[in-house]
Design a protein around this motif. Sequence first.
Motif, short mmCIF file in Angstrom:
data_model
loop_
_atom_site.label_atom_id
_atom_site.label_comp_id
_atom_site.label_asym_id
_atom_site.label_seq_id
_atom_site.Cartn_x
_atom_site.Cartn_y
_atom_site.Cartn_z
N LEU A 177 37.63 -36.10 -0.10
CA LEU A 177 38.36 -35.09 0.68
C LEU A 177 37.59 -34.71 1.95
O LEU A 177 38.18 -34.31 2.95
N ASP A 217 45.59 -25.94 4.10
CA ASP A 217 45.60 -27.12 4.95
C ASP A 217 45.44 -26.71 6.42
O ASP A 217 46.34 -26.05 6.97
N LEU A 218 44.35 -27.05 7.03
CA LEU A 218 44.04 -26.74 8.43
C LEU A 218 44.54 -25.35 8.86
O LEU A 218 44.01 -24.36 8.41
N LEU A 245 30.43 -31.56 1.18
CA LEU A 245 29.63 -32.54 1.91
C LEU A 245 28.22 -31.97 2.07
O LEU A 245 28.05 -30.78 2.33
N ALA A 281 28.06 -24.56 6.33
CA ALA A 281 26.90 -24.82 7.20
C ALA A 281 27.12 -24.33 8.63
O ALA A 281 26.27 -23.63 9.19
N ILE A 282 28.28 -24.68 9.20
CA ILE A 282 28.54 -24.31 10.60
C ILE A 282 28.83 -22.81 10.70
O ILE A 282 28.23 -22.10 11.51
N ASN A 311 33.90 -30.08 11.89
CA ASN A 311 33.39 -31.41 11.57
C ASN A 311 34.39 -31.96 10.56
O ASN A 311 34.23 -31.79 9.36
N PRO A 312 35.49 -32.54 11.04
CA PRO A 312 36.56 -32.94 10.11
C PRO A 312 36.22 -34.25 9.41
O PRO A 312 35.30 -34.95 9.83
N PRO A 313 36.97 -34.57 8.36
CA PRO A 313 36.80 -35.90 7.77
C PRO A 313 37.15 -36.94 8.84
O PRO A 313 38.20 -36.82 9.48
N SER A 340 39.74 -26.90 0.03
CA SER A 340 39.12 -26.95 -1.30
C SER A 340 38.58 -25.58 -1.72
O SER A 340 37.68 -25.02 -1.09
N PRO A 394 25.34 -31.05 4.18
CA PRO A 394 25.28 -30.87 5.64
C PRO A 394 24.29 -31.86 6.27
O PRO A 394 23.22 -32.12 5.72
N THR A 442 35.20 -25.87 6.34
CA THR A 442 33.84 -25.32 6.39
C THR A 442 32.90 -25.93 5.36
O THR A 442 31.68 -25.87 5.52
N THR A 489 25.03 -32.48 12.62
CA THR A 489 26.00 -31.39 12.80
C THR A 489 25.35 -30.18 13.47
O THR A 489 26.05 -29.31 14.00
N ASP A 541 39.03 -23.90 4.37
CA ASP A 541 38.90 -25.21 3.72
C ASP A 541 40.07 -25.37 2.76
O ASP A 541 40.57 -24.38 2.22
N PHE A 581 42.73 -36.02 11.62
CA PHE A 581 42.41 -34.59 11.80
C PHE A 581 42.27 -34.23 13.27
O PHE A 581 42.66 -33.14 13.67
N1 SAM Z 1 31.80 -28.18 7.84
C1 SAM Z 1 31.01 -28.82 6.79
C2 SAM Z 1 29.84 -29.57 7.42
O1 SAM Z 1 29.89 -29.81 8.62
O2 SAM Z 1 28.89 -29.89 6.71
C3 SAM Z 1 31.87 -29.78 5.97
C4 SAM Z 1 32.54 -30.86 6.77
S1 SAM Z 1 33.35 -32.09 5.77
C5 SAM Z 1 33.13 -33.49 6.81
C6 SAM Z 1 35.08 -31.75 5.98
C7 SAM Z 1 35.63 -30.56 5.20
O3 SAM Z 1 37.03 -30.46 5.47
C8 SAM Z 1 35.50 -30.65 3.71
O4 SAM Z 1 34.89 -29.49 3.21
C9 SAM Z 1 36.94 -30.76 3.18
O5 SAM Z 1 37.16 -30.12 1.95
C10 SAM Z 1 37.71 -30.10 4.29
N2 SAM Z 1 39.09 -30.56 4.40
C11 SAM Z 1 39.61 -31.78 4.13
N3 SAM Z 1 40.92 -31.80 4.36
C12 SAM Z 1 41.27 -30.56 4.81
C13 SAM Z 1 42.49 -29.96 5.20
N4 SAM Z 1 43.63 -30.65 5.22
N5 SAM Z 1 42.47 -28.66 5.59
C14 SAM Z 1 41.31 -27.96 5.58
N6 SAM Z 1 40.12 -28.48 5.21
C15 SAM Z 1 40.10 -29.76 4.82
#
Ligand code: SAM
Length: 318
Positions: A228, A187-188, A106, A141-142, A205-207, A161, A108, A137, A112, A159, A239
């Motif tokens: 994602l 995963d988390l 994403l 950025a954070i 900053n989750p999806p 990914s 940044p 992460t 955020t 992350d 999330f």
């Molecule tokens: N922290 C960064 C920022 O604030 O710019 C990125 C935030 S982005 C909204 C959400 C991040 O969560 C993405 O990098 C994504 O790959 C990751 N993500 C998605 N599903 C996830 C999961 N189940 N477990 C861990 N990370 C996940």
Amino acid sequence: MGGAGPATAVPVRDAEIVADIIRRAAAALAEAGCDTPRLDAELLLMETLGWSREELYTRPETTLDASEAERFEALVARRRRGEPVAYLIGRREFWSLDFSVTPAVLIPRPETEHLVEAVVDFLASRPEPQRILDLGTGSGAIAVSVARECAGAEVWATDVSAPALAVARENARRHGVDRRIDWFQGDLFAPLRGLPVSFDALVSNPPYIPSREMARLPRDVGAWEPVLALDGGTDGMDFYRRIVRDGTPRLREGGLLALEVGDGLAGLVSELFRAHGGLRRVRVLRDYAGLPRVVAGERTQASGTVSRPDPAPGVVSG
Ligand code: SAM
Ligand code: GLN
């Protein structure tokens, strides 16, 4: 950007000078529905020429050679199709730091920075060394910004990914904090399973885009940024539910849970925090536009955690 249609080239003319090239490119970007056409044209030309902003203003009479003209035309054509400038030039500023970005992460967002601020303010009242967890992460950025601000903090960043984590690590190296950040893929909280660790602050900053709204995102976001990173499930809350449930027990006594929230979700997320018996001082922080942007709360009881004994909770700002 709303303009669809093919990305017709906007050829740089013979002996055309920088000032005119920018003006015509900006007009072409505006026509394609770009929100910040002048800025984008400038950034793309700076990228093409390897120039600073100052050079752009002090050398307006410069002309381009054939290869520069070709590269600039290609970037403008891609921008006209909606590809974000940050992906085209491979970076974006956040917290006054230059972050590498690729389409795996994403881009940044300035909003955020409020989340970073909440965590940095909070940590000022906690004894060092502090341990922070940044879930999802992305570009880092954070995690990187907090590590830069808080010299006594050890940061854990996760992350799902792997390509995102590679970008985050590069950013940590670039900003000299790689040795204070531990990276985990999965995963988390899954990568932490079995590890007896707890945190002074858990930040994410989750999806959070509700799935049904994914198709309605602005084209620059929906067509280019990773699904994602954006899709937060049916109501955008997937999330938050998991983080509040599984994250609260990972907090030290008095530790902070701070989450960015999407449009219309601050109330639901606050309710979730309050309904969880372990969180108190639940508050909503607004961004510069006055919109609810961060929900934060603190852990009251350490029962069930694996934390070291904690000193008394300090004063919290924000
Ligand atoms: N922290 C960064 C920022 O604030 O710019 C990125 C935030 S982005 C909204 C959400 C991040 O969560 C993405 O990098 C994504 O790959 C990751 N993500 C998605 N599903 C996830 C999961 N189940 N477990 C861990 N990370 C996940
Ligand atoms: N702020 C992003 C957007 O509005 C969404 C990021 C997220 O889901 N956390 O496009």
